[in-house]
Design a protein around this motif. Structure first.
Motif, PDB file in Angstrom:
ATOM      1  N   ALA A   1     -11.365  -0.337  -3.580  1.00 15.53           N
ATOM      2  CA  ALA A   1     -10.826  -0.925  -4.807  1.00 15.53           C
ATOM      3  C   ALA A   1     -11.659  -2.114  -5.270  1.00 15.53           C
ATOM      4  O   ALA A   1     -11.910  -2.282  -6.472  1.00 15.53           O
ATOM      5  CB  ALA A   1      -9.382  -1.362  -4.573  1.00 15.53           C
ATOM      6  N   SER A   2     -12.130  -2.918  -4.335  1.00 15.47           N
ATOM      7  CA  SER A   2     -12.956  -4.075  -4.704  1.00 15.47           C
ATOM      8  C   SER A   2     -14.316  -3.640  -5.244  1.00 15.47           C
ATOM      9  O   SER A   2     -14.826  -4.231  -6.197  1.00 15.47           O
ATOM     10  CB  SER A   2     -13.157  -4.981  -3.493  1.00 15.47           C
ATOM     11  N   VAL A   3     -14.891  -2.618  -4.638  1.00 20.78           N
ATOM     12  CA  VAL A   3     -16.184  -2.109  -5.120  1.00 20.78           C
ATOM     13  C   VAL A   3     -16.037  -1.572  -6.533  1.00 20.78           C
ATOM     14  O   VAL A   3     -16.865  -1.857  -7.416  1.00 20.78           O
ATOM     15  CB  VAL A   3     -16.740  -1.023  -4.166  1.00 20.78           C
ATOM     16  N   ILE A   4     -14.979  -0.814  -6.783  1.00 23.06           N
ATOM     17  CA  ILE A   4     -14.759  -0.256  -8.126  1.00 23.06           C
ATOM     18  C   ILE A   4     -14.540  -1.372  -9.137  1.00 23.06           C
ATOM     19  O   ILE A   4     -15.085  -1.344 -10.239  1.00 23.06           O
ATOM     20  CB  ILE A   4     -13.574   0.725  -8.108  1.00 23.06           C
ATOM     21  N   ALA A   5     -13.754  -2.378  -8.777  1.00 19.08           N
ATOM     22  CA  ALA A   5     -13.486  -3.483  -9.703  1.00 19.08           C
ATOM     23  C   ALA A   5     -14.756  -4.248 -10.033  1.00 19.08           C
ATOM     24  O   ALA A   5     -15.033  -4.547 -11.197  1.00 19.08           O
ATOM     25  CB  ALA A   5     -12.449  -4.422  -9.098  1.00 19.08           C
ATOM     26  N   LYS A   6     -15.551  -4.564  -9.022  1.00 20.46           N
ATOM     27  CA  LYS A   6     -16.788  -5.314  -9.266  1.00 20.46           C
ATOM     28  C   LYS A   6     -17.793  -4.482 -10.062  1.00 20.46           C
ATOM     29  O   LYS A   6     -18.443  -4.987 -10.971  1.00 20.46           O
ATOM     30  CB  LYS A   6     -17.397  -5.764  -7.942  1.00 20.46           C
ATOM     31  N   ALA A   7     -17.901  -3.203  -9.723  1.00 19.70           N
ATOM     32  CA  ALA A   7     -18.898  -2.356 -10.386  1.00 19.70           C
ATOM     33  C   ALA A   7     -18.526  -2.052 -11.831  1.00 19.70           C
ATOM     34  O   ALA A   7     -19.406  -1.901 -12.679  1.00 19.70           O
ATOM     35  CB  ALA A   7     -19.074  -1.059  -9.610  1.00 19.70           C
ATOM     36  N   SER A   8     -17.235  -1.989 -12.143  1.00 25.92           N
ATOM     37  CA  SER A   8     -16.845  -1.640 -13.505  1.00 25.92           C
ATOM     38  C   SER A   8     -16.667  -2.866 -14.396  1.00 25.92           C
ATOM     39  O   SER A   8     -16.758  -2.754 -15.611  1.00 25.92           O
ATOM     40  CB  SER A   8     -15.564  -0.815 -13.504  1.00 25.92           C
ATOM     41  N   ARG A   9     -16.420  -4.038 -13.824  1.00 29.34           N
ATOM     42  CA  ARG A   9     -16.182  -5.227 -14.646  1.00 29.34           C
ATOM     43  C   ARG A   9     -17.348  -6.209 -14.662  1.00 29.34           C
ATOM     44  O   ARG A   9     -17.605  -6.830 -15.685  1.00 29.34           O
ATOM     45  CB  ARG A   9     -14.930  -5.950 -14.155  1.00 29.34           C
ATOM     46  N   ILE A  10     -18.035  -6.369 -13.536  1.00 25.84           N
ATOM     47  CA  ILE A  10     -19.135  -7.340 -13.481  1.00 25.84           C
ATOM     48  C   ILE A  10     -20.461  -6.601 -13.625  1.00 25.84           C
ATOM     49  O   ILE A  10     -21.084  -6.640 -14.670  1.00 25.84           O
ATOM     50  CB  ILE A  10     -19.071  -8.154 -12.173  1.00 25.84           C
ATOM     51  N   SER A  11     -20.892  -5.957 -12.551  1.00 24.12           N
ATOM     52  CA  SER A  11     -22.106  -5.130 -12.587  1.00 24.12           C
ATOM     53  C   SER A  11     -22.241  -4.401 -11.263  1.00 24.12           C
ATOM     54  O   SER A  11     -21.604  -4.767 -10.266  1.00 24.12           O
ATOM     55  CB  SER A  11     -23.358  -5.974 -12.840  1.00 24.12           C
ATOM     56  N   THR A  12     -23.084  -3.399 -11.232  1.00 24.03           N
ATOM     57  CA  THR A  12     -23.320  -2.689  -9.986  1.00 24.03           C
ATOM     58  C   THR A  12     -24.105  -3.564  -9.018  1.00 24.03           C
ATOM     59  O   THR A  12     -23.987  -3.400  -7.806  1.00 24.03           O
ATOM     60  CB  THR A  12     -24.067  -1.369 -10.215  1.00 24.03           C
ATOM     61  N   LYS A  13     -24.868  -4.494  -9.554  1.00 24.36           N
ATOM     62  CA  LYS A  13     -25.614  -5.417  -8.690  1.00 24.36           C
ATOM     63  C   LYS A  13     -24.644  -6.270  -7.868  1.00 24.36           C
ATOM     64  O   LYS A  13     -24.844  -6.461  -6.666  1.00 24.36           O
ATOM     65  CB  LYS A  13     -26.515  -6.313  -9.548  1.00 24.36           C
ATOM     66  N   ALA A  14     -23.579  -6.764  -8.502  1.00 24.37           N
ATOM     67  CA  ALA A  14     -22.582  -7.562  -7.786  1.00 24.37           C
ATOM     68  C   ALA A  14     -21.855  -6.700  -6.756  1.00 24.37           C
ATOM     69  O   ALA A  14     -21.531  -7.180  -5.664  1.00 24.37           O
ATOM     70  CB  ALA A  14     -21.585  -8.156  -8.772  1.00 24.37           C
ATOM     71  N   ALA A  15     -21.609  -5.442  -7.092  1.00 29.75           N
ATOM     72  CA  ALA A  15     -20.944  -4.543  -6.148  1.00 29.75           C
ATOM     73  C   ALA A  15     -21.838  -4.269  -4.941  1.00 29.75           C
ATOM     74  O   ALA A  15     -21.353  -4.204  -3.805  1.00 29.75           O
ATOM     75  CB  ALA A  15     -20.565  -3.240  -6.839  1.00 29.75           C
ATOM     76  N   LYS A  16     -23.143  -4.119  -5.166  1.00 29.10           N
ATOM     77  CA  LYS A  16     -24.070  -3.889  -4.059  1.00 29.10           C
ATOM     78  C   LYS A  16     -24.142  -5.101  -3.141  1.00 29.10           C
ATOM     79  O   LYS A  16     -24.233  -4.961  -1.922  1.00 29.10           O
ATOM     80  CB  LYS A  16     -25.460  -3.553  -4.599  1.00 29.10           C
TER      81      LYS A  16
END
Length: 124
Positions: free
Chosen positions: A78-93
């Motif tokens: 859930a955290s990965v999806i939230a970061k990747a969809s709202r901030i950026s995929t770089k933040a999710a990585k």
């Protein structure tokens, strides 16, 4: 008298005056607000929300094969999806990398998740 047609009097409608309770004119609300211009932002790679279900399916396959606790895995997803969809995929990585550093993920699982983020992302 019977059989006589009555003529009706024309009804005069009362003209209602527009009495606003605030007592001001409508254009006065925008006078004090400064005009804002749109700031251009650089496009970032973000998770494509139209392909969210296939992304979740692929992530669940990776996480079920990992040694991560299932309760922790669901909140991680859930955290990965939230970061990747709202901030950026770089933040999710970067978020996924913290789990690699803690020892919850292996290097191969980290690489697979990063590839998935790249596969299911778009610039917006």
């Amino acid at each position: 008298m019977p059989g006589e047609v009555k003529k009706s009097k024309p009804v005069q409608k009362a003209v209602s005056q527009n009495n606003n309770s605030y007592g001001g004119d409508k254009s006065g609300a925008k006078k004090n607000k400064p005009m804002r211009t749109k700031e251009s932002t650089k496009k970032q790679s973000m998770l494509n929300t139209h392909k969210l279900n296939p992304f979740k399916y692929d992530m669940n396959e990776i996480l079920s094969a990992s040694r991560m606790d299932p309760a922790k895995a669901s909140s991680f997803l859930a955290s990965v999806i939230a970061k990747a969809s709202r901030i950026s995929t770089k933040a999710a990585k970067e978020f996924v990398k913290t789990f690699l550093d803690e020892g919850d993920l292996t290097k191969e699982e980290h690489d697979k998740i990063c590839k998935l983020l790249d596969k299911y992302s778009k610039f917006r």
